[in-house]
Design a protein around this motif. Structure first.
Motif, PDB file in Angstrom:
ATOM      1  N   VAL A   1       0.829  -1.200   0.000  1.00 15.04           N
ATOM      2  CA  VAL A   1       0.000   0.000   0.000  1.00 15.04           C
ATOM      3  C   VAL A   1       0.865   1.252   0.000  1.00 15.04           C
ATOM      4  O   VAL A   1       0.592   2.225  -0.701  1.00 15.04           O
ATOM      5  CB  VAL A   1      -0.964  -0.015   1.211  1.00 15.04           C
ATOM      6  N   LYS A   2       1.950   1.248   0.763  1.00 11.45           N
ATOM      7  CA  LYS A   2       2.807   2.421   0.838  1.00 11.45           C
ATOM      8  C   LYS A   2       3.603   2.619  -0.449  1.00 11.45           C
ATOM      9  O   LYS A   2       3.931   3.742  -0.812  1.00 11.45           O
ATOM     10  CB  LYS A   2       3.775   2.288   2.012  1.00 11.45           C
ATOM     11  N   ARG A   3       3.931   1.560  -1.125  1.00 13.82           N
ATOM     12  CA  ARG A   3       4.768   1.647  -2.323  1.00 13.82           C
ATOM     13  C   ARG A   3       3.964   1.778  -3.613  1.00 13.82           C
ATOM     14  O   ARG A   3       4.525   2.101  -4.654  1.00 13.82           O
ATOM     15  CB  ARG A   3       5.647   0.409  -2.433  1.00 13.82           C
ATOM     16  N   LEU A   4       2.688   1.540  -3.565  1.00 16.88           N
ATOM     17  CA  LEU A   4       1.872   1.530  -4.772  1.00 16.88           C
ATOM     18  C   LEU A   4       1.881   2.857  -5.526  1.00 16.88           C
ATOM     19  O   LEU A   4       2.068   2.853  -6.747  1.00 16.88           O
ATOM     20  CB  LEU A   4       0.441   1.105  -4.433  1.00 16.88           C
ATOM     21  N   PRO A   5       1.733   4.016  -4.886  1.00 15.73           N
ATOM     22  CA  PRO A   5       1.775   5.274  -5.644  1.00 15.73           C
ATOM     23  C   PRO A   5       3.102   5.485  -6.372  1.00 15.73           C
ATOM     24  O   PRO A   5       3.134   5.946  -7.504  1.00 15.73           O
ATOM     25  CB  PRO A   5       1.552   6.350  -4.575  1.00 15.73           C
ATOM     26  N   GLY A   6       4.196   5.121  -5.735  1.00 10.04           N
ATOM     27  CA  GLY A   6       5.505   5.252  -6.379  1.00 10.04           C
ATOM     28  C   GLY A   6       5.643   4.323  -7.566  1.00 10.04           C
ATOM     29  O   GLY A   6       6.216   4.696  -8.601  1.00 10.04           O
ATOM     30  N   LEU A   7       5.120   3.109  -7.434  1.00 11.97           N
ATOM     31  CA  LEU A   7       5.184   2.159  -8.544  1.00 11.97           C
ATOM     32  C   LEU A   7       4.357   2.633  -9.728  1.00 11.97           C
ATOM     33  O   LEU A   7       4.794   2.549 -10.880  1.00 11.97           O
ATOM     34  CB  LEU A   7       4.702   0.776  -8.083  1.00 11.97           C
ATOM     35  N   VAL A   8       3.175   3.148  -9.450  1.00 10.93           N
ATOM     36  CA  VAL A   8       2.308   3.641 -10.522  1.00 10.93           C
ATOM     37  C   VAL A   8       2.945   4.857 -11.185  1.00 10.93           C
ATOM     38  O   VAL A   8       2.934   4.997 -12.408  1.00 10.93           O
ATOM     39  CB  VAL A   8       0.905   3.972  -9.976  1.00 10.93           C
ATOM     40  N   ARG A   9       3.532   5.740 -10.377  1.00  8.78           N
ATOM     41  CA  ARG A   9       4.185   6.935 -10.913  1.00  8.78           C
ATOM     42  C   ARG A   9       5.365   6.550 -11.811  1.00  8.78           C
ATOM     43  O   ARG A   9       5.531   7.079 -12.905  1.00  8.78           O
ATOM     44  CB  ARG A   9       4.672   7.814  -9.760  1.00  8.78           C
ATOM     45  N   SER A  10       6.180   5.597 -11.380  1.00 11.04           N
ATOM     46  CA  SER A  10       7.327   5.195 -12.185  1.00 11.04           C
ATOM     47  C   SER A  10       6.889   4.453 -13.448  1.00 11.04           C
ATOM     48  O   SER A  10       7.527   4.575 -14.493  1.00 11.04           O
ATOM     49  CB  SER A  10       8.287   4.333 -11.373  1.00 11.04           C
TER      50      SER A  10
ATOM     51  N   GLY B   1       4.114   5.115 -15.100  1.00 10.34           N
ATOM     52  CA  GLY B   1       3.661   6.176 -15.996  1.00 10.34           C
ATOM     53  C   GLY B   1       4.818   6.922 -16.617  1.00 10.34           C
ATOM     54  O   GLY B   1       4.806   7.260 -17.806  1.00 10.34           O
ATOM     55  N   GLN B   2       5.852   7.180 -15.830  1.00 10.07           N
ATOM     56  CA  GLN B   2       7.031   7.869 -16.356  1.00 10.07           C
ATOM     57  C   GLN B   2       7.728   7.008 -17.401  1.00 10.07           C
ATOM     58  O   GLN B   2       8.160   7.512 -18.445  1.00 10.07           O
ATOM     59  CB  GLN B   2       7.990   8.189 -15.216  1.00 10.07           C
ATOM     60  N   ALA B   3       7.832   5.715 -17.153  1.00 11.10           N
ATOM     61  CA  ALA B   3       8.454   4.813 -18.122  1.00 11.10           C
ATOM     62  C   ALA B   3       7.650   4.780 -19.417  1.00 11.10           C
ATOM     63  O   ALA B   3       8.219   4.753 -20.517  1.00 11.10           O
ATOM     64  CB  ALA B   3       8.573   3.411 -17.530  1.00 11.10           C
ATOM     65  N   ALA B   4       6.329   4.800 -19.302  1.00 12.06           N
ATOM     66  CA  ALA B   4       5.486   4.801 -20.506  1.00 12.06           C
ATOM     67  C   ALA B   4       5.674   6.091 -21.295  1.00 12.06           C
ATOM     68  O   ALA B   4       5.737   6.069 -22.528  1.00 12.06           O
ATOM     69  CB  ALA B   4       4.021   4.622 -20.115  1.00 12.06           C
ATOM     70  N   ARG B   5       5.784   7.233 -20.603  1.00 15.05           N
ATOM     71  CA  ARG B   5       6.012   8.502 -21.303  1.00 15.05           C
ATOM     72  C   ARG B   5       7.365   8.524 -21.987  1.00 15.05           C
ATOM     73  O   ARG B   5       7.488   8.984 -23.126  1.00 15.05           O
ATOM     74  CB  ARG B   5       5.909   9.668 -20.313  1.00 15.05           C
ATOM     75  N   ILE B   6       8.401   8.021 -21.323  1.00 16.23           N
ATOM     76  CA  ILE B   6       9.732   7.975 -21.929  1.00 16.23           C
ATOM     77  C   ILE B   6       9.716   7.076 -23.152  1.00 16.23           C
ATOM     78  O   ILE B   6      10.272   7.411 -24.201  1.00 16.23           O
ATOM     79  CB  ILE B   6      10.775   7.504 -20.898  1.00 16.23           C
ATOM     80  N   PHE B   7       9.077   5.914 -23.035  1.00 17.36           N
ATOM     81  CA  PHE B   7       8.996   4.991 -24.162  1.00 17.36           C
ATOM     82  C   PHE B   7       8.285   5.639 -25.340  1.00 17.36           C
ATOM     83  O   PHE B   7       8.724   5.536 -26.483  1.00 17.36           O
ATOM     84  CB  PHE B   7       8.267   3.711 -23.741  1.00 17.36           C
ATOM     85  N   LYS B   8       7.202   6.333 -25.055  1.00 16.07           N
ATOM     86  CA  LYS B   8       6.434   6.985 -26.116  1.00 16.07           C
ATOM     87  C   LYS B   8       7.263   8.073 -26.801  1.00 16.07           C
ATOM     88  O   LYS B   8       7.269   8.174 -28.034  1.00 16.07           O
ATOM     89  CB  LYS B   8       5.164   7.589 -25.529  1.00 16.07           C
TER      90      LYS B   8
END
Length: 70
Positions: free
Chosen positions: A20-29, A31-38
């Motif tokens: 639960v504590k790590r989930l926001p960071g995982l989702v954020r990273s 999303g960032q990886a998807a933006r970089i890939f795009k």
């Protein structure tokens, strides 16, 4: 004993409780990886469209010299 369905649900609950504590960071990273890939995909697409055809590199093969081994 437990079946596959019960084990899957149990595993998901354990992961949800522990992460639960790590989930926001995982989702954020993610999303960032998807933006970089795009953006990288778009950059490669743009580079390939305007670039002239380049000849493929040539492999230069040399002959091996025989050595005098004592």
């Amino acid at each position: 004993m437990f079946g596959i369905g019960e084990l899957t649900i149990l595993l998901l609950v354990i992961v949800a409780v522990l992460a639960v504590k790590r989930l926001p960071g995982l989702v954020r990273s993610a999303g960032q990886a998807a933006r970089i890939f795009k953006s990288e995909k778009q950059a490669l697409k743009n580079d390939g469209a305007g670039a002239p055809d380049r000849p493929s590199p040539h492999v230069i093969r040399g002959e091996t010299a025989e050595r005098d081994v004592p």
